[in-house]
Design a protein around this motif. Structure first.
Motif, PDB file in Angstrom:
ATOM      1  N   ALA A  38      -9.085   3.411   5.331  1.00 32.15           N
ATOM      2  CA  ALA A  38      -8.653   2.016   5.172  1.00 32.15           C
ATOM      3  C   ALA A  38      -8.758   1.572   3.717  1.00 32.15           C
ATOM      4  O   ALA A  38      -7.913   0.806   3.237  1.00 32.15           O
ATOM      5  CB  ALA A  38      -9.487   1.108   6.058  1.00 32.15           C
ATOM      6  N   LEU A  39      -9.766   2.049   3.003  1.00 36.41           N
ATOM      7  CA  LEU A  39      -9.890   1.697   1.579  1.00 36.41           C
ATOM      8  C   LEU A  39      -8.735   2.275   0.761  1.00 36.41           C
ATOM      9  O   LEU A  39      -8.208   1.603  -0.129  1.00 36.41           O
ATOM     10  CB  LEU A  39     -11.228   2.184   1.034  1.00 36.41           C
ATOM     11  CG  LEU A  39     -12.435   1.339   1.384  1.00 36.41           C
ATOM     12  CD1 LEU A  39     -13.715   2.017   0.901  1.00 36.41           C
ATOM     13  CD2 LEU A  39     -12.311  -0.037   0.765  1.00 36.41           C
ATOM     14  N   VAL A  40      -8.362   3.505   1.054  1.00 35.04           N
ATOM     15  CA  VAL A  40      -7.241   4.107   0.330  1.00 35.04           C
ATOM     16  C   VAL A  40      -5.942   3.380   0.659  1.00 35.04           C
ATOM     17  O   VAL A  40      -5.139   3.072  -0.242  1.00 35.04           O
ATOM     18  CB  VAL A  40      -7.143   5.611   0.646  1.00 35.04           C
ATOM     19  CG1 VAL A  40      -5.897   6.217   0.025  1.00 35.04           C
ATOM     20  CG2 VAL A  40      -8.382   6.342   0.158  1.00 35.04           C
ATOM     21  N   ALA A  41      -5.707   3.071   1.927  1.00 36.31           N
ATOM     22  CA  ALA A  41      -4.501   2.333   2.312  1.00 36.31           C
ATOM     23  C   ALA A  41      -4.505   0.938   1.694  1.00 36.31           C
ATOM     24  O   ALA A  41      -3.468   0.443   1.244  1.00 36.31           O
ATOM     25  CB  ALA A  41      -4.395   2.240   3.825  1.00 36.31           C
ATOM     26  N   GLY A  42      -5.670   0.311   1.654  1.00 33.63           N
ATOM     27  CA  GLY A  42      -5.779  -0.992   0.997  1.00 33.63           C
ATOM     28  C   GLY A  42      -5.508  -0.903  -0.495  1.00 33.63           C
ATOM     29  O   GLY A  42      -4.898  -1.801  -1.086  1.00 33.63           O
ATOM     30  N   GLY A  43      -5.947   0.169  -1.111  1.00 35.84           N
ATOM     31  CA  GLY A  43      -5.661   0.373  -2.539  1.00 35.84           C
ATOM     32  C   GLY A  43      -4.177   0.515  -2.814  1.00 35.84           C
ATOM     33  O   GLY A  43      -3.665   0.019  -3.816  1.00 35.84           O
ATOM     34  N   VAL A  44      -3.474   1.183  -1.915  1.00 37.00           N
ATOM     35  CA  VAL A  44      -2.015   1.306  -2.055  1.00 37.00           C
ATOM     36  C   VAL A  44      -1.364  -0.073  -1.954  1.00 37.00           C
ATOM     37  O   VAL A  44      -0.477  -0.420  -2.742  1.00 37.00           O
ATOM     38  CB  VAL A  44      -1.452   2.267  -0.978  1.00 37.00           C
ATOM     39  CG1 VAL A  44       0.063   2.217  -0.935  1.00 37.00           C
ATOM     40  CG2 VAL A  44      -1.934   3.677  -1.226  1.00 37.00           C
ATOM     41  N   MET A  45      -1.835  -0.885  -1.011  1.00 38.88           N
ATOM     42  CA  MET A  45      -1.262  -2.229  -0.855  1.00 38.88           C
ATOM     43  C   MET A  45      -1.579  -3.115  -2.060  1.00 38.88           C
ATOM     44  O   MET A  45      -0.722  -3.878  -2.525  1.00 38.88           O
ATOM     45  CB  MET A  45      -1.780  -2.868   0.424  1.00 38.88           C
ATOM     46  CG  MET A  45      -1.209  -2.255   1.668  1.00 38.88           C
ATOM     47  SD  MET A  45      -1.665  -3.104   3.173  1.00 38.88           S
ATOM     48  CE  MET A  45      -3.329  -2.565   3.399  1.00 38.88           C
ATOM     49  N   VAL A  46      -2.797  -3.021  -2.574  1.00 40.08           N
ATOM     50  CA  VAL A  46      -3.167  -3.819  -3.753  1.00 40.08           C
ATOM     51  C   VAL A  46      -2.315  -3.416  -4.947  1.00 40.08           C
ATOM     52  O   VAL A  46      -1.859  -4.270  -5.716  1.00 40.08           O
ATOM     53  CB  VAL A  46      -4.680  -3.669  -4.046  1.00 40.08           C
ATOM     54  CG1 VAL A  46      -5.030  -4.171  -5.419  1.00 40.08           C
ATOM     55  CG2 VAL A  46      -5.489  -4.395  -2.984  1.00 40.08           C
ATOM     56  N   HIS A  47      -2.094  -2.120  -5.112  1.00 42.84           N
ATOM     57  CA  HIS A  47      -1.248  -1.671  -6.220  1.00 42.84           C
ATOM     58  C   HIS A  47       0.165  -2.213  -6.081  1.00 42.84           C
ATOM     59  O   HIS A  47       0.768  -2.664  -7.057  1.00 42.84           O
ATOM     60  CB  HIS A  47      -1.224  -0.140  -6.272  1.00 42.84           C
ATOM     61  CG  HIS A  47      -0.504   0.396  -7.464  1.00 42.84           C
ATOM     62  ND1 HIS A  47       0.852   0.605  -7.472  1.00 42.84           N
ATOM     63  CD2 HIS A  47      -0.957   0.742  -8.686  1.00 42.84           C
ATOM     64  CE1 HIS A  47       1.216   1.067  -8.657  1.00 42.84           C
ATOM     65  NE2 HIS A  47       0.126   1.165  -9.415  1.00 42.84           N
ATOM     66  N   ALA A  48       0.699  -2.190  -4.860  1.00 42.66           N
ATOM     67  CA  ALA A  48       2.060  -2.669  -4.643  1.00 42.66           C
ATOM     68  C   ALA A  48       2.175  -4.175  -4.832  1.00 42.66           C
ATOM     69  O   ALA A  48       3.213  -4.669  -5.253  1.00 42.66           O
ATOM     70  CB  ALA A  48       2.528  -2.292  -3.241  1.00 42.66           C
ATOM     71  N   MET A  49       1.108  -4.912  -4.532  1.00 45.01           N
ATOM     72  CA  MET A  49       1.189  -6.368  -4.618  1.00 45.01           C
ATOM     73  C   MET A  49       0.854  -6.906  -6.006  1.00 45.01           C
ATOM     74  O   MET A  49       1.454  -7.884  -6.458  1.00 45.01           O
ATOM     75  CB  MET A  49       0.241  -7.001  -3.599  1.00 45.01           C
ATOM     76  CG  MET A  49       0.693  -6.821  -2.177  1.00 45.01           C
ATOM     77  SD  MET A  49      -0.500  -7.420  -0.980  1.00 45.01           S
ATOM     78  CE  MET A  49      -0.595  -9.139  -1.413  1.00 45.01           C
TER      79      MET A  49
END
Length: 92
Positions: A38-49
């Protein structure tokens, strides 16, 4: 045509499932591996946003040559909104 955000949408579940599976195979329990994914997936979302944000610059759409500087036209729009004028009214 696939763009950056198409890849991001595919990478979010892949990161969640993939990292969780790898951590689980390494020896962590599922309840310990899931927050890692979940942290890695959240990091991907933070990068995209926030790093490559999808919102264009607000001042990009304003025609700078038509009405002088951008600041002047924004100031006039704020003044019109304070006085209740729409800007679409004809001048007398």
């Amino acid at each position: 045509m696939t763009g950056y955000y198409d890849y991001v949408l595919g990478l979010i579940p892949a990161a969640l499932i993939g990292v969780t599976a790898v951590l689980n195979l390494v020896g962590l329990s599922l309840t310990a591996a899931l927050p890692g994914g979940a942290l890695v997936a959240g990091g991907v979302m933070v990068h995209a946003m926030f790093v490559r944000n999808p919102v264009a610059d607000v001042r990009e759409g304003i025609d700078r040559s038509a009405s002088g500087s951008v600041g002047d036209s924004l100031d006039r729009a704020v003044d019109r909104s304070r006085t209740g004028q729409s800007g679409a009214e004809g001048s007398d």
